[in-house]
Write a protein that holds these residues in place. Structure first.
Motif, PDB file in Angstrom:
ATOM      1  N   TYR A   1       0.804  -1.214   0.000  1.00  0.00           N
ATOM      2  CA  TYR A   1       0.000   0.000   0.000  1.00  0.00           C
ATOM      3  C   TYR A   1       0.840   1.270   0.000  1.00  0.00           C
ATOM      4  O   TYR A   1       0.288   2.377   0.099  1.00  0.00           O
ATOM      5  N   ASP A   2       2.152   1.143  -0.110  1.00  0.00           N
ATOM      6  CA  ASP A   2       3.029   2.316  -0.004  1.00  0.00           C
ATOM      7  C   ASP A   2       2.678   3.392  -1.024  1.00  0.00           C
ATOM      8  O   ASP A   2       2.578   4.582  -0.688  1.00  0.00           O
ATOM      9  N   GLU A   3       2.494   2.994  -2.272  1.00  0.00           N
ATOM     10  CA  GLU A   3       2.219   3.970  -3.327  1.00  0.00           C
ATOM     11  C   GLU A   3       0.878   4.661  -3.100  1.00  0.00           C
ATOM     12  O   GLU A   3       0.744   5.874  -3.287  1.00  0.00           O
ATOM     13  N   ARG A   4      -0.121   3.894  -2.686  1.00  0.00           N
ATOM     14  CA  ARG A   4      -1.439   4.476  -2.444  1.00  0.00           C
ATOM     15  C   ARG A   4      -1.403   5.447  -1.270  1.00  0.00           C
ATOM     16  O   ARG A   4      -2.025   6.520  -1.302  1.00  0.00           O
ATOM     17  N   LEU A   5      -0.669   5.101  -0.226  1.00  0.00           N
ATOM     18  CA  LEU A   5      -0.567   5.987   0.929  1.00  0.00           C
ATOM     19  C   LEU A   5       0.219   7.250   0.590  1.00  0.00           C
ATOM     20  O   LEU A   5      -0.067   8.325   1.122  1.00  0.00           O
ATOM     21  N   ASP A   6       1.203   7.118  -0.309  1.00  0.00           N
ATOM     22  CA  ASP A   6       1.924   8.312  -0.756  1.00  0.00           C
ATOM     23  C   ASP A   6       0.981   9.238  -1.523  1.00  0.00           C
ATOM     24  O   ASP A   6       1.094  10.466  -1.435  1.00  0.00           O
ATOM     25  N   GLY A   7       0.036   8.654  -2.263  1.00  0.00           N
ATOM     26  CA  GLY A   7      -0.972   9.459  -2.958  1.00  0.00           C
ATOM     27  C   GLY A   7      -1.847  10.232  -1.980  1.00  0.00           C
ATOM     28  O   GLY A   7      -2.229  11.380  -2.235  1.00  0.00           O
ATOM     29  N   VAL A   8      -2.163   9.606  -0.851  1.00  0.00           N
ATOM     30  CA  VAL A   8      -2.932  10.294   0.193  1.00  0.00           C
ATOM     31  C   VAL A   8      -2.142  11.486   0.719  1.00  0.00           C
ATOM     32  O   VAL A   8      -2.671  12.589   0.886  1.00  0.00           O
ATOM     33  N   ARG A   9      -0.852  11.257   0.983  1.00  0.00           N
ATOM     34  CA  ARG A   9      -0.004  12.340   1.490  1.00  0.00           C
ATOM     35  C   ARG A   9       0.017  13.508   0.502  1.00  0.00           C
ATOM     36  O   ARG A   9      -0.080  14.679   0.904  1.00  0.00           O
ATOM     37  N   GLN A  10       0.151  13.222  -0.767  1.00  0.00           N
ATOM     38  CA  GLN A  10       0.191  14.282  -1.774  1.00  0.00           C
ATOM     39  C   GLN A  10      -1.131  15.038  -1.831  1.00  0.00           C
ATOM     40  O   GLN A  10      -1.157  16.271  -1.995  1.00  0.00           O
ATOM     41  N   ALA A  11      -2.245  14.315  -1.691  1.00  0.00           N
ATOM     42  CA  ALA A  11      -3.555  14.970  -1.722  1.00  0.00           C
ATOM     43  C   ALA A  11      -3.731  15.911  -0.531  1.00  0.00           C
ATOM     44  O   ALA A  11      -4.231  17.027  -0.676  1.00  0.00           O
ATOM     45  N   VAL A  12      -3.298  15.479   0.646  1.00  0.00           N
ATOM     46  CA  VAL A  12      -3.396  16.339   1.833  1.00  0.00           C
ATOM     47  C   VAL A  12      -2.505  17.568   1.649  1.00  0.00           C
ATOM     48  O   VAL A  12      -2.911  18.705   1.944  1.00  0.00           O
ATOM     49  N   GLY A  13      -1.295  17.347   1.146  1.00  0.00           N
ATOM     50  CA  GLY A  13      -0.396  18.471   0.907  1.00  0.00           C
ATOM     51  C   GLY A  13      -0.975  19.468  -0.078  1.00  0.00           C
ATOM     52  O   GLY A  13      -0.862  20.689   0.120  1.00  0.00           O
ATOM     53  N   GLY A  14      -1.595  18.961  -1.134  1.00  0.00           N
ATOM     54  CA  GLY A  14      -2.209  19.862  -2.119  1.00  0.00           C
ATOM     55  C   GLY A  14      -3.334  20.679  -1.518  1.00  0.00           C
ATOM     56  O   GLY A  14      -3.478  21.878  -1.799  1.00  0.00           O
ATOM     57  N   MET A  15      -4.156  20.035  -0.672  1.00  0.00           N
ATOM     58  CA  MET A  15      -5.249  20.755  -0.024  1.00  0.00           C
ATOM     59  C   MET A  15      -4.729  21.851   0.898  1.00  0.00           C
ATOM     60  O   MET A  15      -5.218  22.980   0.894  1.00  0.00           O
ATOM     61  N   VAL A  16      -3.691  21.529   1.686  1.00  0.00           N
ATOM     62  CA  VAL A  16      -3.128  22.517   2.615  1.00  0.00           C
ATOM     63  C   VAL A  16      -2.513  23.684   1.833  1.00  0.00           C
ATOM     64  O   VAL A  16      -2.692  24.852   2.200  1.00  0.00           O
ATOM     65  N   ALA A  17      -1.803  23.356   0.765  1.00  0.00           N
ATOM     66  CA  ALA A  17      -1.155  24.414  -0.022  1.00  0.00           C
ATOM     67  C   ALA A  17      -2.172  25.367  -0.630  1.00  0.00           C
ATOM     68  O   ALA A  17      -1.961  26.594  -0.641  1.00  0.00           O
ATOM     69  N   SER A  18      -3.310  24.829  -1.124  1.00  0.00           N
ATOM     70  CA  SER A  18      -4.274  25.671  -1.833  1.00  0.00           C
ATOM     71  C   SER A  18      -5.258  26.381  -0.913  1.00  0.00           C
ATOM     72  O   SER A  18      -5.746  27.460  -1.249  1.00  0.00           O
ATOM     73  N   THR A  19      -5.570  25.786   0.244  1.00  0.00           N
ATOM     74  CA  THR A  19      -6.607  26.366   1.093  1.00  0.00           C
ATOM     75  C   THR A  19      -6.074  27.069   2.342  1.00  0.00           C
ATOM     76  O   THR A  19      -6.800  27.846   2.951  1.00  0.00           O
ATOM     77  N   VAL A  20      -4.824  26.800   2.710  1.00  0.00           N
ATOM     78  CA  VAL A  20      -4.264  27.424   3.917  1.00  0.00           C
ATOM     79  C   VAL A  20      -3.096  28.336   3.558  1.00  0.00           C
ATOM     80  O   VAL A  20      -3.077  29.520   3.932  1.00  0.00           O
ATOM     81  N   ILE A  21      -2.106  27.804   2.839  1.00  0.00           N
ATOM     82  CA  ILE A  21      -0.886  28.571   2.587  1.00  0.00           C
ATOM     83  C   ILE A  21      -1.118  29.675   1.558  1.00  0.00           C
ATOM     84  O   ILE A  21      -0.803  30.851   1.810  1.00  0.00           O
ATOM     85  N   ALA A  22      -1.677  29.319   0.394  1.00  0.00           N
ATOM     86  CA  ALA A  22      -1.796  30.286  -0.701  1.00  0.00           C
ATOM     87  C   ALA A  22      -2.640  31.516  -0.355  1.00  0.00           C
ATOM     88  O   ALA A  22      -2.238  32.648  -0.658  1.00  0.00           O
ATOM     89  N   PRO A  23      -3.805  31.358   0.268  1.00  0.00           N
ATOM     90  CA  PRO A  23      -4.642  32.556   0.496  1.00  0.00           C
ATOM     91  C   PRO A  23      -4.234  33.413   1.694  1.00  0.00           C
ATOM     92  O   PRO A  23      -4.744  34.521   1.853  1.00  0.00           O
ATOM     93  N   ALA A  24      -3.344  32.920   2.539  1.00  0.00           N
ATOM     94  CA  ALA A  24      -3.048  33.625   3.791  1.00  0.00           C
ATOM     95  C   ALA A  24      -2.465  35.029   3.591  1.00  0.00           C
ATOM     96  O   ALA A  24      -2.924  35.986   4.235  1.00  0.00           O
TER      97      ALA A  24
END
Length: 463
Positions: free
Chosen positions: A313-336
């Motif tokens: 499941y390593d690859e699938r879990l890495d995909g989860v990590r990337q999705a969380v990172g993308g959400m944080v970057a677009s909804t928390v970091i970018a608009p601040a």
């Protein structure tokens, strides 16, 4: 005359925003109308708020039918994505199967009972449920057996859909375990279960052994319910290592392997729902809450998979990590940065009194900075540590620049007590935001400079 169906359609748009007490009142009124298509559509449209408010609902046989598998129902909130979900779209057609194939005398008697049942009578609901779950499970199994032999029955009852058949098989298994599932839920902490202590593991072990008496794979359905009620479902996998599965002991590796896959799939499903959630940019606190939950589940899952030496499941879990990172970057970091910059107090035109700072805008800006600070606790595994640090630095520089502009423009402000108070508030707000973004040392330095500038500009006024 107004069409009631159109009235309901208009009502759906307002039910998300009305006060909670009024919302609960309207829900009760809608329930009294009956199980009509327009009412069902209305409930579907307000399901996210129903999940949030959780008003007491009028008992019906269909609702009690859902009790054993309610925790694994397809979720309406991203924070509640269950492990091994049952599609909500399967409930109505499979309930019709129960109504058509269930023992008529039993069904009629239970319908009379449920009409007299008080919504707060948990014991009465469970007693009725035990009767219903036996009838429903029997009816579903009989229909499945018949459909296996007759394609016309398969089409008539299950739309010829293999997935509908699988859902019917799963729901029949949940019905068989209805009483045990209810007992287990009552003995465990309320959802979301934060951790499993020794007593909770003992409860689960006893329930697993009891479920195993009905069939070697029956514990799977009990464990799906428990996992779906946990804050970090993977913690259940870790707890099962020393649990005696009783008559299902030979199937324990298969059950844990299947449950592991479903835990990862549930995490993936949550990550997929992060896409397109730009609305969270207006609520950075909610975005970080969600990110923290996701990261806790991810780290827990990675830890358990490492213990199990499971790398599939390593690859699938890495995909989860990337999705969380993308959400944080677009909804928390970018608009601040823009959110903070737009909230900063501005100098008035020369000779005009300054307006008091906007408290609401200030509060929103502080929420953005606090959200960034919280991101620092999990930014490293997401590869966002530099981005968070750079954003906080940019915000600090922006605040200091605006504070300097305010201090340098004090000579443009009328020398009145009102102006003094407004400018003190404005400079206090910039100090406050700098402290949140850059720490106490830069904020203290700015505070001293601001006080000196105010003393120089408004010397002789009371303030």
């Amino acid at each position: 005359m107004t069409d009631p169906r159109e009235t309901l359609k208009d009502l759906r748009h307002t039910l998300h925003d009305i006060p909670e007490a009024k919302f609960v009142e309207i829900v009760r009124l809608l329930e009294q109308v009956g199980d009509l298509p327009e009412v069902r559509d209305t409930f579907d449209s307000i399901r996210p708020r129903l999940a949030q408010v959780r008003p007491a609902r009028r008992p019906t046989l269909k609702r009690i039918f859902c009790d054993p598998f309610e925790d694994v129902l397809e979720a309406v909130r991203i924070s509640d994505v269950p492990v091994g979900r049952v599609e909500r779209s399967a409930i109505d057609p499979l309930w019709r199967v129960v109504e058509q194939r269930g023992d008529p005398k039993q069904m009629a008697a239970m319908e009379q009972t449920v009409r007299r049942l008080d919504g707060h009578d948990g014991r009465g609901r469970h007693t009725l449920g035990c009767r219903l779950w036996y009838v429903a499970g029997t009816a579903l199994r009989a229909a499945l057996a018949e459909a296996e032999k007759d394609i016309a029955v398969l089409r008539d009852l299950f739309d010829g859909d293999p997935e509908r058949v699988r859902q019917a098989q799963d729901i029949a298994d949940f019905q068989d375990l209805g009483h045990l599932i209810a007992q287990t839920k009552a003995a465990l902490p309320p959802r979301p279960i934060p951790v499993l202590d020794a007593d909770a593991v003992a409860v689960i072990g006893e329930a697993v052994r009891e479920a195993a008496k009905q069939g070697p794979m029956k514990p799977m359905f009990l464990l799906l319910v428990v996992a779906s009620r946990m804050r970090k479902p993977a913690d259940l996998l870790a707890a099962l290592g020393d649990v005696d599965f009783g008559k299902a002991h030979r199937h324990k590796p298969a059950i844990i392997a299947q449950l592991s896959g479903l835990v990862v799939t549930a995490l993936e499903n949550r990550s997929h729902r992060l896409e397109g959630m730009d609305s969270l940019a207006h609520d950075p606190t909610a975005a970080v809450d969600l990110a923290e939950q996701m990261m806790q589940s991810l780290e827990s899952t990675l830890s358990v998979m490492g213990t199990l030496n499971e790398t599939a499941y390593d690859e699938r879990l890495d995909g989860v990590r990337q999705a969380v990172g993308g959400m944080v970057a677009s909804t928390v970091i970018a608009p601040a940065p823009a959110a903070v910059a737009s909230s900063l107090p501005q100098l008035p035109p020369r000779g005009q009194d300054p307006q008091p700072p906007d408290d609401a805008a200030q509060s929103r800006a502080e929420d953005h900075i606090r959200a960034l600070r919280r991101c620092q606790t999990f930014a490293a595994p997401l590869g966002l540590e530099p981005a968070v640090a750079d954003t906080l630095k940019t915000i600090g520089e922006t605040v200091e620049k605006q504070a300097s502009a305010l201090m340098n423009g004090l000579d443009r402000v009328p020398r009145t007590d009102g102006s003094l108070i407004s400018m003190e508030q404005a400079l206090f707000y910039t100090v406050r935001m700098l402290e949140l973004a850059a720490g106490s040392a830069p904020a203290d330095a700015l505070r001293i400079k601001a006080m000196q500038a105010m003393d120089d500009a408004f010397d002789g006024l009371s303030g």
